[in-house]
Design a protein around this motif. Structure first.
Motif, PDB file in Angstrom:
ATOM      1  N   ARG A  38      22.286   0.462  10.051  1.00 15.06           N
ATOM      2  CA  ARG A  38      21.523   1.710  10.002  1.00 15.06           C
ATOM      3  C   ARG A  38      20.351   1.675   9.026  1.00 15.06           C
ATOM      4  O   ARG A  38      19.340   2.374   9.242  1.00 15.06           O
ATOM      5  N   HIS A  39      20.426   0.882   7.942  1.00 16.79           N
ATOM      6  CA  HIS A  39      19.328   0.867   6.974  1.00 16.79           C
ATOM      7  C   HIS A  39      18.102   0.146   7.525  1.00 16.79           C
ATOM      8  O   HIS A  39      17.033   0.190   6.900  1.00 16.79           O
ATOM      9  N   ARG A  40      18.245  -0.492   8.694  1.00 15.64           N
ATOM     10  CA  ARG A  40      17.089  -1.101   9.384  1.00 15.64           C
ATOM     11  C   ARG A  40      16.504  -0.161  10.428  1.00 15.64           C
ATOM     12  O   ARG A  40      15.538  -0.514  11.110  1.00 15.64           O
ATOM     13  N   VAL A  45      21.025  -1.263  22.043  1.00 15.44           N
ATOM     14  CA  VAL A  45      21.963  -0.963  23.123  1.00 15.44           C
ATOM     15  C   VAL A  45      23.329  -1.491  22.702  1.00 15.44           C
ATOM     16  O   VAL A  45      23.443  -2.587  22.153  1.00 15.44           O
ATOM     17  N   GLY A  46      24.384  -0.719  22.974  1.00 16.39           N
ATOM     18  CA  GLY A  46      25.746  -1.202  22.795  1.00 16.39           C
ATOM     19  C   GLY A  46      26.177  -1.362  21.359  1.00 16.39           C
ATOM     20  O   GLY A  46      25.501  -0.947  20.412  1.00 16.39           O
ATOM     21  N   GLY A  47      27.351  -1.970  21.200  1.00 13.16           N
ATOM     22  CA  GLY A  47      27.968  -2.023  19.890  1.00 13.16           C
ATOM     23  C   GLY A  47      28.431  -0.637  19.490  1.00 13.16           C
ATOM     24  O   GLY A  47      28.717   0.216  20.332  1.00 13.16           O
ATOM     25  N   ALA A  48      28.483  -0.391  18.191  1.00 10.57           N
ATOM     26  CA  ALA A  48      28.827   0.932  17.662  1.00 10.57           C
ATOM     27  C   ALA A  48      27.541   1.646  17.260  1.00 10.57           C
ATOM     28  O   ALA A  48      26.527   1.008  16.961  1.00 10.57           O
ATOM     29  N   PRO A  49      27.547   2.962  17.245  1.00 13.69           N
ATOM     30  CA  PRO A  49      26.341   3.680  16.801  1.00 13.69           C
ATOM     31  C   PRO A  49      25.994   3.310  15.364  1.00 13.69           C
ATOM     32  O   PRO A  49      26.874   3.210  14.512  1.00 13.69           O
ATOM     33  N   ALA A  50      24.709   3.097  15.104  1.00 12.45           N
ATOM     34  CA  ALA A  50      24.236   2.923  13.724  1.00 12.45           C
ATOM     35  C   ALA A  50      23.817   4.310  13.248  1.00 12.45           C
ATOM     36  O   ALA A  50      22.635   4.665  13.275  1.00 12.45           O
ATOM     37  N   GLN A  77      20.708   3.771  21.280  1.00 10.73           N
ATOM     38  CA  GLN A  77      20.006   4.673  20.379  1.00 10.73           C
ATOM     39  C   GLN A  77      18.561   4.224  20.262  1.00 10.73           C
ATOM     40  O   GLN A  77      18.237   3.038  20.385  1.00 10.73           O
ATOM     41  N   VAL A  78      17.695   5.208  20.027  1.00  5.47           N
ATOM     42  CA  VAL A  78      16.267   4.967  19.906  1.00  5.47           C
ATOM     43  C   VAL A  78      15.795   5.577  18.590  1.00  5.47           C
ATOM     44  O   VAL A  78      16.049   6.757  18.321  1.00  5.47           O
ATOM     45  N   TYR A  79      15.156   4.773  17.759  1.00  4.96           N
ATOM     46  CA  TYR A  79      14.564   5.277  16.523  1.00  4.96           C
ATOM     47  C   TYR A  79      13.164   5.765  16.844  1.00  4.96           C
ATOM     48  O   TYR A  79      12.320   4.996  17.307  1.00  4.96           O
ATOM     49  N   CYS A  80      12.914   7.071  16.618  1.00  2.10           N
ATOM     50  CA  CYS A  80      11.696   7.666  17.170  1.00  2.10           C
ATOM     51  C   CYS A  80      11.174   8.803  16.298  1.00  2.10           C
ATOM     52  O   CYS A  80      11.232   9.973  16.698  1.00  2.10           O
ATOM     53  N   PRO A  81      10.658   8.513  15.091  1.00  4.58           N
ATOM     54  CA  PRO A  81      10.021   9.567  14.294  1.00  4.58           C
ATOM     55  C   PRO A  81       8.859  10.195  15.057  1.00  4.58           C
ATOM     56  O   PRO A  81       8.200   9.539  15.878  1.00  4.58           O
ATOM     57  N   VAL A  82       8.613  11.484  14.801  1.00  3.75           N
ATOM     58  CA  VAL A  82       7.532  12.195  15.479  1.00  3.75           C
ATOM     59  C   VAL A  82       6.698  12.950  14.457  1.00  3.75           C
ATOM     60  O   VAL A  82       7.146  13.226  13.344  1.00  3.75           O
TER      61      VAL A  82
END
Length: 357
Positions: A38-40, A45-50, A77-82
């Motif tokens: 999560r710190h990255r 896709v897949g694995g466990a949620p960060a 999950q998608v990292y997507c600041p707006v």
């Protein structure tokens, strides 16, 4: 996965703004397992949620399939600041979950999206990027770890520690929740019309596309009485809406055949539908229940992803979809927290529309 400044212009679907630019996500194996912690701030896709917020996790109700009543499977999950909420959403991720019954994914409530966001100053991350030498995120306090583990089906706190210790090898499973193979989502702008290799699509797709484009350019419908009978026979396989829609879908995706996610959170952006059936009407997409604004399209999961997920093709309950479209609050508003096992949930549900395959 937001749009980057000044990417190559994209050829646009009819009715879309000429400045609309799509970002594409492709799956790839990470260089190191720690790259997806999560710190990255990963897109994956897949694995466990960060989990972006590792303490105030989703409630059990938010993680439950409304069709089967079972805990959902984490898809991506998608990292997507707006820019819409730069203070409260300096960090922002959307997490997508699907039913453990993959054959039920197209039913309402069998795919759910949760948005999480944090300000730049927060208890979990420094205000500058973590150095390469930092293999794991900051550890939670012992009491916080216990709270997190109590309400996390994936036991991510434990998994993070295992990954950091065994950085060169896949760690042992920390939970019994089934997980899809973990892969990084690598993001690039969609190639423009002049950036892709012509002729890479199949002859059948090219034939349908040529007919589709000719028809769009023409005025009115074909009149069989004005056409030679042989040409009428040839055109009969083209003008149906199903073939038109699929031809346009194939033509657009042929620029980047391995794309697994399409992202564009700009006004006027639209999903790329593989079928003319089961497309939502504006009234089907509910407004944000917190601020009342009309939700807008943010990203879609493409059917191509299925071929990279190492699924059992003989399993009748394996996931399947035409496309999964996620619509979210255009203001990325900060909603009141929901009560949950760890105190409250920092995850806000958005709207998902699934088009069946």
């Amino acid at each position: 996965m937001p749009a980057r400044p000044n990417p190559p212009a994209a050829d646009l679907d009819e009715g879309q703004d000429e400045e609309t630019v799509y970002m594409l996500g492709y799956v790839d194996a990470p260089e190191k397992p720690t790259d997806l912690l999560r710190h990255r701030f990963p897109s994956k896709v897949g694995g466990a949620p960060a989990w972006l917020d590792p303490l105030n996790l989703p409630t059990p109700q938010q993680l439950t399939c409304r069709v089967t009543g079972e805990t959902m499977r984490f898809l991506l999950q998608v990292y997507c600041p707006v820019n819409a909420n730069p203070v409260d959403a300096f960090h922002r991720s959307i997490f997508l979950f699907i039913s453990p019954r993959g054959d039920e994914v197209a039913k309402p409530g069998a795919a759910r999206a949760l948005r999480c966001q944090l300000p730049r100053a927060n208890p979990y991350y420094a205000d500058t990027p973590a150095p390469e030498s930092q293999l794991a995120p900051r550890e939670l306090q012992a009491a916080e770890q216990e709270l997190s583990l109590d309400c996390d089906p994936w036991k991510v706190v434990t998994l993070e520690q295992q990954i950091a210790i065994e950085a060169a090898d896949p760690p042992a499973a920390a939970s019994t929740v089934p997980m899809f193979v973990e892969q990084e989502l690598v993001v690039e702008p969609e190639p423009g019309e002049g950036d892709w290799e012509p002729g890479t699509e199949s002859p059948e797709v090219q034939r349908l596309l040529d007919a589709y484009q000719s028809r769009i350019a023409a005025e009115g419908e074909y009149d069989e009485q004005e056409l030679p009978s042989g040409l009428v026979d040839e055109l009969e396989s083209v003008p149906g809406p199903a073939q038109q829609t699929f031809a346009a879908f194939q033509a657009r995706t042929s620029r980047a055949p391995e794309q697994c996610v399409r992202y564009c959170f700009q006004p006027g952006a639209l999903p790329l539908w593989p079928s003319h059936l089961h497309q939502p009407q504006p009234s089907d997409i509910p407004p944000c229940p917190h601020c009342g604004r009309h939700r807008q399209f943010e990203f879609q999961v493409m059917p191509q992803l299925l071929s990279f997920m190492e699924l059992d093709t003989e399993d009748p309950q394996a996931p399947d979809w035409g496309t999964i479209a996620v619509y979210s609050c255009p203001a990325s508003c900060s909603a009141p927290s929901l009560d949950g096992p760890s105190g409250h949930s920092a995850y806000i549900e958005e709207f998902v529309w699934v088009q069946p395959s």
